[in-house]
Design a protein around this motif. Structure first.
Motif, PDB file in Angstrom:
ATOM      1  N   MET A  43       0.807  -1.250   0.066  1.00 48.18           N
ATOM      2  CA  MET A  43       0.048  -0.210  -0.028  1.00 48.18           C
ATOM      3  C   MET A  43       0.903   1.178   0.119  1.00 48.18           C
ATOM      4  N   VAL A  44       0.652   2.163  -0.904  1.00 48.86           N
ATOM      5  CA  VAL A  44       1.474   3.250  -0.825  1.00 48.86           C
ATOM      6  C   VAL A  44       0.278   4.548  -0.793  1.00 48.86           C
ATOM      7  N   ASP A  45       0.631   5.441   0.475  1.00 46.82           N
ATOM      8  CA  ASP A  45      -0.365   6.440   0.695  1.00 46.82           C
ATOM      9  C   ASP A  45      -1.810   6.038   0.688  1.00 46.82           C
ATOM     10  N   GLY A  46      -2.102   4.746   1.364  1.00 42.92           N
ATOM     11  CA  GLY A  46      -3.554   4.211   1.170  1.00 42.92           C
ATOM     12  C   GLY A  46      -4.068   3.651   0.213  1.00 42.92           C
ATOM     13  N   ARG A  47      -3.361   3.508  -1.126  1.00 38.69           N
ATOM     14  CA  ARG A  47      -3.810   2.812  -2.365  1.00 38.69           C
ATOM     15  C   ARG A  47      -2.868   1.572  -2.562  1.00 38.69           C
ATOM     16  N   LEU A  48      -3.402   0.648  -3.060  1.00 40.51           N
ATOM     17  CA  LEU A  48      -2.985  -0.554  -3.249  1.00 40.51           C
ATOM     18  C   LEU A  48      -1.972  -0.632  -4.612  1.00 40.51           C
ATOM     19  N   ASP A  49      -0.730  -0.627  -4.377  1.00 39.59           N
ATOM     20  CA  ASP A  49       0.255  -0.471  -5.412  1.00 39.59           C
ATOM     21  C   ASP A  49       0.848  -1.614  -6.065  1.00 39.59           C
ATOM     22  N   ASP A  50       0.580  -2.827  -5.469  1.00 40.73           N
ATOM     23  CA  ASP A  50       0.923  -4.257  -5.758  1.00 40.73           C
ATOM     24  C   ASP A  50       0.472  -5.416  -5.078  1.00 40.73           C
ATOM     25  N   ILE A  51       0.210  -6.475  -5.643  1.00 42.53           N
ATOM     26  CA  ILE A  51      -0.107  -7.818  -4.796  1.00 42.53           C
ATOM     27  C   ILE A  51       0.590  -8.744  -5.454  1.00 42.53           C
ATOM     28  N   LEU A  52       0.738  -9.609  -4.222  1.00 44.93           N
ATOM     29  CA  LEU A  52       1.527 -10.924  -4.327  1.00 44.93           C
ATOM     30  C   LEU A  52       0.762 -12.020  -3.682  1.00 44.93           C
ATOM     31  N   ILE A  53       0.232 -13.063  -4.377  1.00 44.47           N
ATOM     32  CA  ILE A  53      -0.366 -14.012  -4.010  1.00 44.47           C
ATOM     33  C   ILE A  53      -0.084 -15.528  -4.491  1.00 44.47           C
ATOM     34  N   ASP A  54       0.074 -16.434  -3.672  1.00 50.85           N
ATOM     35  CA  ASP A  54       0.584 -17.914  -4.075  1.00 50.85           C
ATOM     36  C   ASP A  54      -0.442 -18.514  -4.874  1.00 50.85           C
ATOM     37  N   PRO A  55      -0.108 -19.079  -5.923  1.00 52.16           N
ATOM     38  CA  PRO A  55      -1.093 -19.715  -6.797  1.00 52.16           C
ATOM     39  C   PRO A  55      -1.558 -21.219  -6.030  1.00 52.16           C
ATOM     40  N   PRO A  56      -2.669 -21.471  -6.524  1.00 56.66           N
ATOM     41  CA  PRO A  56      -3.113 -22.771  -6.075  1.00 56.66           C
ATOM     42  C   PRO A  56      -2.146 -24.093  -6.071  1.00 56.66           C
ATOM     43  N   GLU A  57      -2.355 -25.162  -5.251  1.00 56.17           N
ATOM     44  CA  GLU A  57      -1.305 -26.476  -5.722  1.00 56.17           C
ATOM     45  C   GLU A  57      -1.777 -27.003  -6.956  1.00 56.17           C
ATOM     46  N   GLY A  58      -0.631 -27.347  -7.518  1.00 56.01           N
ATOM     47  CA  GLY A  58      -0.985 -28.201  -8.948  1.00 56.01           C
ATOM     48  C   GLY A  58      -0.745 -27.279 -10.170  1.00 56.01           C
ATOM     49  N   THR A  59      -0.330 -26.066  -9.808  1.00 58.66           N
ATOM     50  CA  THR A  59      -0.090 -25.067 -11.063  1.00 58.66           C
ATOM     51  C   THR A  59       1.279 -25.284 -11.484  1.00 58.66           C
ATOM     52  N   ALA A  60       1.496 -24.853 -12.516  1.00 61.91           N
ATOM     53  CA  ALA A  60       3.070 -24.776 -13.078  1.00 61.91           C
ATOM     54  C   ALA A  60       4.006 -24.226 -12.119  1.00 61.91           C
TER      55      ALA A  60
END
Length: 349
Positions: free
Chosen positions: A20-37
């Motif tokens: 979050m940069v000054d209250g605004r979402l600037d980037d997001i990282l989320i692990d993928p579900p199991e079984g993906t490439a």
């Protein structure tokens, strides 16, 4: 909340991190579900399967029956064993892009097997600091194979010597262990870092003002609402303008609209606002490949101003993006590396 805040939480039991940069979402990282490439950054032992005639590439056998694509395959033959690193995400049903140029990346340093030399991030300009870091790099890589190199990242600027040496040693030892395990069937040797580790590693510059961790952290900082907005095609801009971002099987279409004001001046303002926010929107949505912009009407003489705004906006974006230019029909095209999963594939359905 003002400043840079790293928020750590989970989504459906998978690690997730928001910047979050000054209250605004600037980037997001989320692990993928199991079984993906395998994710970008994973290091695998692979076996050459078949060359792609006319393309100069090679299809590789990866673990679990998956396929990889190596672009530069000169001198390779079927059956040859290679160490490769996932460099991007393949389109649905296509092989995963990989490279033989391995990078062992941490918060402060990057160890580069088969790329010798000691380098300091160009963003560190102070000569005394560069000299100090170079001495630390020499000490940290002492005893490493002669083929190993090291890049000290911008986050190393001003860090204590002990912390830098510990970081370098960890990556050097890991690189030696992995590269010494080069024989055998396809196998995952080093998994890609999860979202929390990536946030610690890659959001270190500039240093965050706060780190929030725990169940409910996303809700408390408005991350979930921002993710819902990023799943919708429409992006509001200033003065009633908007842009619509629609991924298709062939490309990502971006349409810029001025709203009620159809003047050329309003068109230029809307296009400049869209240019400034486009890298963030593509990051949040996890979109890459061909990006085609249908900009709002504006005078041709103002195209240079729009191009300059795009160039400035993408200069600080970590994903490789090529600004291809205008088409005969007045569309603007970009080519962006696919290095993360689309947000729609990571969020609960």
């Amino acid at each position: 909340m003002k400043g840079r805040v790293v928020v750590l939480d989970q989504i459906e039991g998978r690690a997730a991190a928001a910047l979050m940069v000054d209250g605004r979402l600037d980037d997001i990282l989320i692990d993928p579900p199991e079984g993906t490439a395998p994710a970008p950054g994973a290091i695998l032992r692979a076996v050459c399967d078949r060359p792609l005639k006319g393309q100069g590439g090679m299809i590789l056998r990866l673990p679990d029956g998956q396929a990889g694509f190596l672009r530069q395959a000169k001198g390779l033959s079927p059956g040859q064993v290679l160490l490769v690193q996932v460099s991007g995400l393949g389109q649905e049903g296509k092989a995963t892009p990989v490279t033989t140029r391995l990078l062992f990346k941490s918060r402060y340093g990057i160890v580069t097997p088969d790329a010798p030399g000691l380098n300091i991030a160009r963003s560190i300009r102070d000569d005394e600091e560069r000299d100090r870091l170079l001495e630390i790099a020499h000490a940290g890589m002492g005893g490493a194979p002669a083929s190993f190199g090291l890049i000290l990242r911008s986050a190393s600027d001003g860090q204590p010597e002990d912390a830098l040496l510990e970081d370098i040693a960890a990556m050097r030892d890991l690189a030696e262990a992995v590269t010494s395990d080069a024989e055998g069937p396809p196998e995952l040797l080093l998994d890609a870092p999860d979202a929390h580790l990536l946030a610690w590693r890659d959001w270190a510059t500039p240093a965050p003002d706060a780190i929030e961790d725990g169940a409910g952290a996303f809700a408390a900082h408005g991350v979930l609402e921002a993710l819902d907005a990023a799943l919708a095609p429409n992006v509001p801009l200033a003065a009633g303008a908007s842009m619509s971002i629609e991924p298709t099987s062939a490309l990502v279409a971006v349409d810029v609209n001025t709203g009620a004001d159809a003047s050329l001046a309003a068109g230029l303002k809307a296009n400049l606002a869209a240019a400034r926010d486009l890298p963030r929107q593509l990051r949040l949505r996890g979109l890459g490949g061909q990006i085609t912009l249908d900009v709002a009407p504006m005078p041709k003489k103002d195209r240079r101003q729009f191009e300059d705004a795009l160039r400035r906006a993408f200069r600080t974006d970590a994903t490789d993006t090529v600004l291809a230019g205008w088409t005969p029909l007045g569309l603007y095209e970009l080519q962006r590396k696919r290095d993360r999963w689309p947000l729609k594939d990571l969020m609960p359905s």
